[in-house]
Design an enzyme around this catalytic site. Structure first.
Site, PDB file in Angstrom:
ATOM      1  N   GLU A 217       0.819  -1.203   0.000  1.00 49.54           N
ATOM      2  CA  GLU A 217       0.000   0.000   0.000  1.00 49.54           C
ATOM      3  C   GLU A 217       0.859   1.260   0.000  1.00 49.54           C
ATOM      4  OE1 GLU A 217      -3.475  -0.666   2.190  1.00 49.54           O
ATOM      5  OE2 GLU A 217      -4.132   1.403   2.162  1.00 49.54           O
TER       6      GLU A 217
ATOM      7  N   GLU B 243       1.920   1.737  -3.420  1.00 48.98           N
ATOM      8  CA  GLU B 243       0.794   2.220  -4.221  1.00 48.98           C
ATOM      9  C   GLU B 243       0.593   3.721  -4.015  1.00 48.98           C
ATOM     10  OE1 GLU B 243      -2.684   0.036  -3.191  1.00 48.98           O
ATOM     11  OE2 GLU B 243      -3.690   0.443  -5.094  1.00 48.98           O
TER      12      GLU B 243
ATOM     13  N   CYS C 101      -8.560  -2.325   3.844  1.00 49.13           N
ATOM     14  CA  CYS C 101      -8.407  -3.462   4.769  1.00 49.13           C
ATOM     15  C   CYS C 101      -9.725  -3.914   5.366  1.00 49.13           C
ATOM     16  CB  CYS C 101      -7.508  -3.101   5.932  1.00 49.13           C
ATOM     17  SG  CYS C 101      -5.918  -2.549   5.430  1.00 49.13           S
TER      18      CYS C 101
ATOM     19  N   SER D 230      -7.554   1.399  -2.529  1.00 50.60           N
ATOM     20  CA  SER D 230      -6.313   0.671  -2.758  1.00 50.60           C
ATOM     21  C   SER D 230      -6.681  -0.706  -3.291  1.00 50.60           C
ATOM     22  CB  SER D 230      -5.573   0.532  -1.433  1.00 50.60           C
ATOM     23  OG  SER D 230      -4.715  -0.572  -1.477  1.00 50.60           O
TER      24      SER D 230
ATOM     25  N   LYS E 264     -15.652 -10.251   7.456  1.00 51.63           N
ATOM     26  CA  LYS E 264     -14.585 -11.010   6.816  1.00 51.63           C
ATOM     27  C   LYS E 264     -15.061 -12.381   6.375  1.00 51.63           C
ATOM     28  CE  LYS E 264     -10.540  -8.605   8.186  1.00 51.63           C
ATOM     29  NZ  LYS E 264     -10.215  -7.798   7.018  1.00 51.63           N
TER      30      LYS E 264
ATOM     31  N   GLU F 290     -16.100 -11.745   2.954  1.00 47.10           N
ATOM     32  CA  GLU F 290     -14.905 -11.390   2.184  1.00 47.10           C
ATOM     33  C   GLU F 290     -14.159 -12.648   1.733  1.00 47.10           C
ATOM     34  OE1 GLU F 290     -11.589  -9.892   4.412  1.00 47.10           O
ATOM     35  OE2 GLU F 290     -10.982  -8.522   2.819  1.00 47.10           O
TER      36      GLU F 290
ATOM     37  N   GLU G  43     -13.034 -13.135  -5.995  1.00 45.32           N
ATOM     38  CA  GLU G  43     -11.734 -12.497  -6.244  1.00 45.32           C
ATOM     39  C   GLU G  43     -10.682 -12.946  -5.240  1.00 45.32           C
ATOM     40  OE1 GLU G  43     -15.075 -11.093  -6.332  1.00 45.32           O
ATOM     41  OE2 GLU G  43     -14.409  -9.229  -5.398  1.00 45.32           O
TER      42      GLU G  43
ATOM     43  N   CYS H 291     -10.712  -2.057  14.330  1.00 39.18           N
ATOM     44  CA  CYS H 291     -10.914  -3.498  14.538  1.00 39.18           C
ATOM     45  C   CYS H 291     -11.078  -3.867  16.003  1.00 39.18           C
ATOM     46  CB  CYS H 291      -9.748  -4.279  13.964  1.00 39.18           C
ATOM     47  SG  CYS H 291      -9.551  -3.995  12.219  1.00 39.18           S
TER      48      CYS H 291
END
Ligand code: FES
Ligand code: FES
Lengths: 134, 564
Positions: free
Chosen positions: B268, B271, B288, B308, B347, B350, B355, B492
Site C-alpha cells: 500500500e 501504491e 483493509c 487501494s 470477513k 470477504e 476475487e 478493529c
C-alpha cells in the site's frame, strides 16, 4: 409535497397499496432511508404494503376487539380459509392488525379498505361468501 | 444540586442520569436495554426506581435538585419483574432467559406468564450474520447502531403496539438488504438474537482429520481482546497464551496476521507513492476493512477507483500460505486449510468472494470471530489464563509493530506513512509515534511532511463518518492524499466480532494494549521486518511486481442494489 404521510396517502388512494418502487421514490424525496419509510407505513394499518394478492383481509386484534370476540374470529377465519394468519396466496392475504379506531363497533375487520363492523361468526361467514373467498 | 439516594444526601455539580449517579455511588440498578454508548430510550423498564414516590426509569431520566430517589423496595422489585417478563415474552427457552436476567443483575422472576406476540422466521441468508428474532427483546440497540452510527439502515421496526417487531428493511431477507455485514448489531444485541454465522463447529470436525494441515492466523486485535472472554479485564494482552491454546486445540501452525499486515503496508505504501507520482486516483483510500468495502460498493460505487487494490492482510497472508509456504514445506495446497481468527463478521463474506482465490484455491477457508474462537477454546476445556506463553510459528514468523497497530483506527495509516517515508526519502521518520494520527474521534485530519511534500491525511471510523467524508469528496476531490476508513467504531478493536460487552471505555483499553505491543516489538516498521524482506527476496520479487499483483491485489465492483 411536505409531509410523508400525505404523500403516502395519495399513493394508497390511487393504487390501493404502496409498492417497493414507491418506497424508493419516497426515500429520495424525503431524504429518508427506505427502512424508515417502511417503518412508518407498517405502523399505520390503513396503509397496505405491496402485495400480489387480490384481497387484503385485516382482522383487528387489539385489546378491545380481541376481548369482544376478535380472538375467535381470527381462529374461525383461519379455519374457513384453511390458512394461517400472516400467509398469503394469489387470491388473498390475511393478517391480524392493530386498533383501527373503530373500537365501539368492534370486533372489526377490513377487506381492501372496506370496513366491516360488529362481527360475529355468522356475519363473517356471510362476508367471506359475498366476497367469493369461500 | 442536592439529591437524596437511598437515604444518603449527595451533592452533585454535573447533570447526569439517575442510573449514572447510582453507579458512581456503588449502587447497582439492573438494566436490560441500556448501553453506555447509545441513546437511552427507556424501553425495557427494568431500571425503574422511585423518585419522590413515583416510579420512573433511571437510565433516561436526569437528576434534578431536591430529588429523593429510592433504588429498591418491594414495589420497585415487583414492577421490575413484570417489566422483565414483558420484554422476555418472546424467549423460547426459559432457561436462557433466566441466565440472561442474571447477567443483567435482575432478581429471578417466578414464571414467564406472557405469551409471545409475534414470530418471525430465522434468517440465515447472509454470509455474516444470523437473525433469529425469537429471542428479541425489542431493546432497539441494533437499530440505533445500524441507523445512527453506521447509516446503513438494513434493519428497522415493523408494526405498532404489541405487534412491533425488529425486522429487516422492507421485510426482506438480510442478503437482499443493504447490510454491509459489519456486525455492530450483533455486538450490542443483549440476547444473541442477532449473531455471527458460526463456523467453529465445522472447524472442530476438520481438526480431527489427520490428512489436513490446518493453520490458524490471528488478527492484531484478537490478542488484546480475547482475554475478556475468559474473565480477564479489558486491555490485557494474551498473545502467548492464545498461541498455546490454539496449538492445544489442534492447529498445526499458528501464524500472526501482523505479518500479513506488514505485507499490506509494503504494497500500500508503494501504491501511495505511485499514485502521488502519477497524480492519479488520489486520494488513496484503504481497503483493509471488508465492511467498508461492502459499503462503498453498495452506496458509493462511483468512488471505487480511489480504493487501494490491496487485499486485506489476512487474505494476503492466506494467499502466501497456499503458495510460498506450501512450496517451502512441500504440502499440497489443497490439503492446507487456513482459518482466520478475526474481530470481524464481514470477513466471513470477504473470504468467500470469488476475487479472493487464486487458481480455484481459496486464500482463506474459514473466518471465525473472537467470540467463536473463545467458544472453540472453551469447548476443549482449556482455560486461557492458565496457559503458558508460546511464540508464533516461523518461517513466516512474527510481524512488526507496524502491523500490530492495525488493530486500532489510525494504525494502517501510521504504518503506511512510516514505510512510505522510508521509501521516499531513504530515512526513517524521526517521530515514530505519529501522535497526530492517534486519538478517539471518528473523523481526524492531519498533515504530514515527507521530504518536500505535504500530505493531507484523514482517518475515519464508523460508517456515518465514512459517508461524511465521501460527501466532502463529492465537492472537493483533491483535498486529501490518503484516507483510512474503518467501518466499526474504534477500528478493529471495536469490531463486530469482538467480546461482549464492548463500549468506548473498553475500546480505549484495548487500543492502549495494542500500542504497547507495538512498542515492545523489535521491529516497528514493516520494511525492517527481516521475515518480510526474505519473502520478497525469495518469492514475491518487489512490491507491486507481477507476482504481488496476482496474489496480493484484488478488484471491486458496483454492487448498488438500486438504493434499497
Ligand atoms: S380495538 Fe379494534 S378497532 Fe380499536
Ligand atoms: S434499562 Fe432503563 S429502560 Fe431499559
Amino acid at each position: 409535497m411536505k409531509f410523508l404521510l400525505e404523500y403516502l396517502q395519495k399513493i394508497q388512494n390511487k393504487n390501493g397499496f404502496i409498492s417497493e418502487s414507491d418506497i424508493l421514490e419516497a426515500s429520495k424525496q424525503f431524504q429518508l432511508s427506505p427502512a424508515e419509510i417502511f417503518e412508518t407505513i407498517s405502523s399505520y394499518e390503513k396503509f397496505n404494503l405491496w402485495t400480489t394478492s387480490e384481497k387484503v383481509i385485516k382482522i383487528c386484534d387489539s385489546p378491545i376487539c380481541h376481548s369482544k370476540g376478535g380472538e375467535n374470529l381470527i381462529k374461525l377465519a383461519e379455519k374457513l380459509l384453511n390458512t394461517k394468519i400472516g400467509t398469503y396466496n394469489k387470491k388473498f392475504i390475511i393478517e391480524s392488525c392493530q386498533c383501527l379506531g373503530e373500537c365501539d363497533k368492534g370486533p372489526v375487520m377490513t377487506i381492501n379498505d372496506e370496513l366491516f363492523t360488529n362481527l360475529n361468526e355468522e356475519k363473517l361467514k356471510q362476508i367471506f361468501k359475498d366476497q367469493k373467498l369461500i | 444540586m442536592l439529591v437524596t439516594i437511598d437515604g444518603k444526601k449527595i451533592k452533585v455539580n454535573k447533570k447526569c442520569t439517575i442510573l449514572e449517579l447510582a453507579t458512581k455511588n456503588g449502587i447497582k440498578i439492573p438494566t436490560l436495554c441500556y448501553h453506555p454508548d447509545l441513546r437511552s430510550d427507556g424501553k425495557c423498564g427494568v431500571c425503574v426506581v422511585e423518585v419522590n414516590g413515583k416510579l420512573m426509569t433511571s437510565c433516561n431520566n436526569d437528576i434534578s435538585d431536591g430529588m429523593i430517589i429510592q433504588t429498591t423496595n418491594e414495589r420497585i422489585i415487583k414492577q421490575r419483574k413484570i417489566n422483565a417478563q414483558l420484554v422476555g415474552c418472546n424467549f423460547e427457552d426459559e432457561e436462557e432467559f433466566r441466565k440472561w436476567l442474571k447477567l443483567s443483575n435482575m432478581p429471578d422472576i417466578d414464571e414467564l406468564k406472557f405469551k409471545p406476540h409475534a414470530s418471525q422466521e430465522l434468517d440465515d441468508s447472509s454470509h455474516d450474520i444470523v437473525m433469529d428474532f425469537k429471542n428479541c427483546v425489542l431493546c432497539g440497540r441494533c437499530i440505533q447502531k445500524c441507523r445512527d452510527i453506521q447509516t446503513v439502515n438494513a434493519i428497522c421496526y415493523k408494526g405498532r403496539a404489541n405487534a412491533t417487531v425488529v425486522t429487516k428493511s422492507l421485510g426482506k431477507k438480510l442478503i437482499d438488504t443493504n447490510c454491509v455485514g459489519c456486525g455492530q448489531c450483533s455486538l450490542v444485541c443483549p440476547t444473541n438474537a442477532i449473531r455471527e454465522k458460526e463456523s467453529y463447529k465445522e472447524i472442530k470436525k476438520l481438526l480431527k482429520d489427520p490428512k489436513k494441515h490446518i493453520i490458524a492466523q490471528t488478527a492484531p486485535s484478537i490478542r488484546v481482546a480475547l482475554g475478556e472472554e475468559f474473565g480477564l479485564e479489558a486491555g490485557i494482552s494474551v498473545t502467548g497464551q492464545m498461541v498455546s491454546a490454539l496449538k492445544k486445540v489442534g492447529f498445526k501452525k499458528v501464524f500472526d496476521t501482523n505479518f500479513g499486515a506488514d505485507l499490506t503496508i509494503m504494497e500500500e505504501a508503494s501504491e501511495l507513492i505511485e499514485r502521488i507520482r502519477k497524480n492519479k486516483d488520489l486520494p488513496l483510500i484503504t481497503s483493509c476493512c471488508p465492511a467498508w468495502i461492502n459499503f462503498i460498493e453498495t452506496f458509493y460505487p462511483e468512488y471505487l477507483n480511489h480504493l487501494s487494490s490491496c487485499k486485506s492482510p489476512h487474505q494476503m497472508f492466506g494467499a502466501l500460505i497456499k503458495t510460498y509456504y506450501a512450496q517451502k514445506t512441500k504440502i499440497n495446497p489443497r490439503d492446507i486449510i487456513v482459518v482466520s481468527i478475526m474481530p470481524c463478521t464481514a470477513k466471513k463474506y470477504e473470504s468467500c468472494r470469488e476475487e479472493m482465490s487464486v487458481g480455484g484455491i481459496r486464500d482463506v477457508d474459514f473466518v471465525i470471530t473472537t467470540r467463536e474462537c473463545a467458544k472453540l477454546i472453551k469447548s476443549f476445556n482449556i482455560d486461557l489464563k492458565l496457559e503458558k506463553k508460546m511464540q508464533f510459528d516461523n518461517p513466516m514468523g512474527p510481524g512488526s509493530g507496524g502491523g500490530a497497530i492495525f488493530a486500532s483506527s489510525g494504525g494502517v495509516m501510521e504504518s503506511a506513512i512510516r514505510t512510505a517515508h522510508y521509501f521516499l526519502t531513504g530515512k526513517e521518520y524521526s517521530a515514530i509515534d505519529f501522535k497526530v494520527l492517534r486519538g478517539n474521534s471518528g473523523f481526524r485530519e492531519a498533515s504530514i511532511k515527507i521530504g518536500n511534500k505535504t500530505l493531507n491525511l484523514a482517518i475515519i471510523h464508523s460508517l456515518k463518518n465514512a459517508r461524511k467524508i465521501l460527501e466532502i469528496l463529492k465537492k472537493t476531490r483533491h483535498k486529501y492524499h490518503f484516507i483510512e476508513i474503518m467501518a466499526c467504531p474504534g477500528g478493529c478493536i471495536g469490531g463486530g466480532g469482538q467480546p461482549k460487552p464492548t463500549s468506548k471505555e473498553i475500546i480505549k483499553k484495548r487500543a492502549k494494549a495494542s500500542y504497547e505491543e507495538d512498542k515492545s516489538l523489535e521491529f516497528r516498521q514493516a520494511h525492517k521486518n527481516p521475515n518480510i524482506i526474505k519473502v520478497y527476496m525469495e518469492f514475491l520479487g518487489k512490491p507491486l511486481g507481477k507476482l504481488s499483483k496476482k496474489l496480493l491485489h484484488t478488484k471491486y465492483s458496483d454492487k448498488s442494489k438500486c438504493g434499497l
